[in-house]
Scaffold this motif. Structure first.
Motif, PDB file in Angstrom:
ATOM      1  N   GLN A 163      -2.999   1.833  90.848  1.00 24.49           N
ATOM      2  CA  GLN A 163      -1.882   0.963  91.238  1.00 24.49           C
ATOM      3  C   GLN A 163      -1.125   0.531  89.989  1.00 24.49           C
ATOM      4  N   VAL A 164       0.194   0.494  90.105  1.00 27.90           N
ATOM      5  CA  VAL A 164       1.030   0.094  88.985  1.00 27.90           C
ATOM      6  C   VAL A 164       0.754  -1.362  88.643  1.00 27.90           C
ATOM      7  N   GLN A 165       0.647  -1.655  87.353  1.00 29.45           N
ATOM      8  CA  GLN A 165       0.282  -3.011  86.941  1.00 29.45           C
ATOM      9  C   GLN A 165       1.386  -3.651  86.114  1.00 29.45           C
ATOM     10  N   LEU A 166       1.557  -4.921  86.344  1.00 27.98           N
ATOM     11  CA  LEU A 166       2.465  -5.731  85.559  1.00 27.98           C
ATOM     12  C   LEU A 166       1.657  -6.426  84.463  1.00 27.98           C
ATOM     13  N   VAL A 167       2.299  -6.811  83.365  1.00 29.38           N
ATOM     14  CA  VAL A 167       1.586  -7.398  82.240  1.00 29.38           C
ATOM     15  C   VAL A 167       2.228  -8.714  81.823  1.00 29.38           C
ATOM     16  N   GLU A 168       1.485  -9.803  82.020  1.00 29.04           N
ATOM     17  CA  GLU A 168       1.969 -11.129  81.653  1.00 29.04           C
ATOM     18  C   GLU A 168       1.554 -11.483  80.226  1.00 29.04           C
ATOM     19  N   SER A 169       2.285 -12.439  79.652  1.00 29.57           N
ATOM     20  CA  SER A 169       1.916 -13.018  78.369  1.00 29.57           C
ATOM     21  C   SER A 169       2.546 -14.402  78.267  1.00 29.57           C
ATOM     22  N   GLY A 170       2.087 -15.176  77.286  1.00 31.13           N
ATOM     23  CA  GLY A 170       2.699 -16.472  77.032  1.00 31.13           C
ATOM     24  C   GLY A 170       1.877 -17.671  77.439  1.00 31.13           C
ATOM     25  N   GLY A 171       0.768 -17.464  78.133  1.00 31.37           N
ATOM     26  CA  GLY A 171      -0.066 -18.587  78.513  1.00 31.37           C
ATOM     27  C   GLY A 171      -0.679 -19.262  77.292  1.00 31.37           C
ATOM     28  N   ASP A 172      -0.910 -20.570  77.405  1.00 35.94           N
ATOM     29  CA  ASP A 172      -1.442 -21.327  76.263  1.00 35.94           C
ATOM     30  C   ASP A 172      -1.920 -22.681  76.757  1.00 35.94           C
ATOM     31  N   SER A 173      -2.453 -23.454  75.832  1.00 34.32           N
ATOM     32  CA  SER A 173      -2.844 -24.841  76.109  1.00 34.32           C
ATOM     33  C   SER A 173      -1.808 -25.758  75.495  1.00 34.32           C
ATOM     34  N   VAL A 174      -1.290 -26.678  76.294  1.00 31.11           N
ATOM     35  CA  VAL A 174      -0.271 -27.602  75.810  1.00 31.11           C
ATOM     36  C   VAL A 174      -0.572 -28.998  76.337  1.00 31.11           C
ATOM     37  N   GLN A 175       0.079 -29.988  75.751  1.00 26.10           N
ATOM     38  CA  GLN A 175      -0.060 -31.352  76.243  1.00 26.10           C
ATOM     39  C   GLN A 175       0.980 -31.634  77.324  1.00 26.10           C
ATOM     40  N   ALA A 176       0.674 -32.590  78.150  1.00 29.16           N
ATOM     41  CA  ALA A 176       1.610 -32.986  79.201  1.00 29.16           C
ATOM     42  C   ALA A 176       2.970 -33.320  78.596  1.00 29.16           C
TER      43      ALA A 176
ATOM     44  N   THR B 116      -1.882 -26.829  85.529  1.00 26.86           N
ATOM     45  CA  THR B 116      -2.958 -25.996  84.994  1.00 26.86           C
ATOM     46  C   THR B 116      -3.395 -24.969  86.027  1.00 26.86           C
ATOM     47  N   ALA B 117      -3.346 -23.698  85.651  1.00 18.06           N
ATOM     48  CA  ALA B 117      -3.663 -22.612  86.575  1.00 18.06           C
ATOM     49  C   ALA B 117      -3.575 -21.290  85.834  1.00 18.06           C
ATOM     50  N   THR B 118      -4.031 -20.245  86.501  1.00 20.74           N
ATOM     51  CA  THR B 118      -3.739 -18.892  86.056  1.00 20.74           C
ATOM     52  C   THR B 118      -2.447 -18.461  86.736  1.00 20.74           C
ATOM     53  N   TYR B 119      -1.508 -18.002  85.943  1.00 21.49           N
ATOM     54  CA  TYR B 119      -0.194 -17.611  86.454  1.00 21.49           C
ATOM     55  C   TYR B 119      -0.102 -16.090  86.539  1.00 21.49           C
ATOM     56  N   TYR B 120       0.393 -15.615  87.667  1.00 21.64           N
ATOM     57  CA  TYR B 120       0.509 -14.186  87.918  1.00 21.64           C
ATOM     58  C   TYR B 120       1.960 -13.821  88.217  1.00 21.64           C
ATOM     59  N   CYS B 121       2.411 -12.742  87.631  1.00 22.92           N
ATOM     60  CA  CYS B 121       3.700 -12.226  88.044  1.00 22.92           C
ATOM     61  C   CYS B 121       3.476 -11.175  89.121  1.00 22.92           C
TER      62      CYS B 121
END
Length: 128
Positions: free
Chosen positions: A1-14, A90-95
């Motif tokens: 199956q064709v896959q998309l590739v995410e990036s940019g996740g990190d830990s930040v303050q409110a 806060t979560a895992t983000y998916y495109c």
């Protein structure tokens, strides 16, 4: 199956900001509906935002006014600018991209369907 590739996740303050990116394979997703979803621990998947080829977009109620979705149709990249982040973001983000939808509709955020392909996810953690 064709896959998309995410990036940019990190830990930040409110109150901080992050920008997520997703490389969307032009074949077969060029000119199709693209979107972002998220899943927090112990919770169901939530539709965050979607965007059609012409830039028409829609957002989930919890992120309206804070997040902005955009797309670069030449480079085939999807973006999610997240501002005023809260701990509840806060979560895992998916495109996601749907090879069967030329235009996004509201149902895409609640029921993406079997013709949707997904990325592997990128983690966003917001601390108070």
């Amino acid at each position: 199956q064709v896959q998309l590739v995410e990036s940019g996740g990190d830990s930040v303050q409110a109150g901080g900001s992050l920008r997520l990116s997703c490389i969307v394979p032009a074949d077969p997703f060029k000119n199709r509906c693209w979107g972002w979803f998220r899943r927090a621990p112990g919770k169901e998947r939530e539709g965050v935002a979607h965007i059609s080829l012409d830039g028409t977009s829609a957002y989930g109620d919890s992120v309206k006014g804070r997040f902005n979705i955009s797309r670069d149709n030449v480079k085939s990249i999807l973006f999610l600018q997240m501002n005023s982040l809260k701990p509840e973001d806060t979560a895992t983000y998916y495109c996601a991209a749907d090879r069967a939808r030329y235009y996004c509709t509201t149902v895409f955020l609640t029921s993406p369907g079997a013709t949707t392909s997904w990325g592997q996810g990128t983690q966003v953690t917001v601390s108070s």
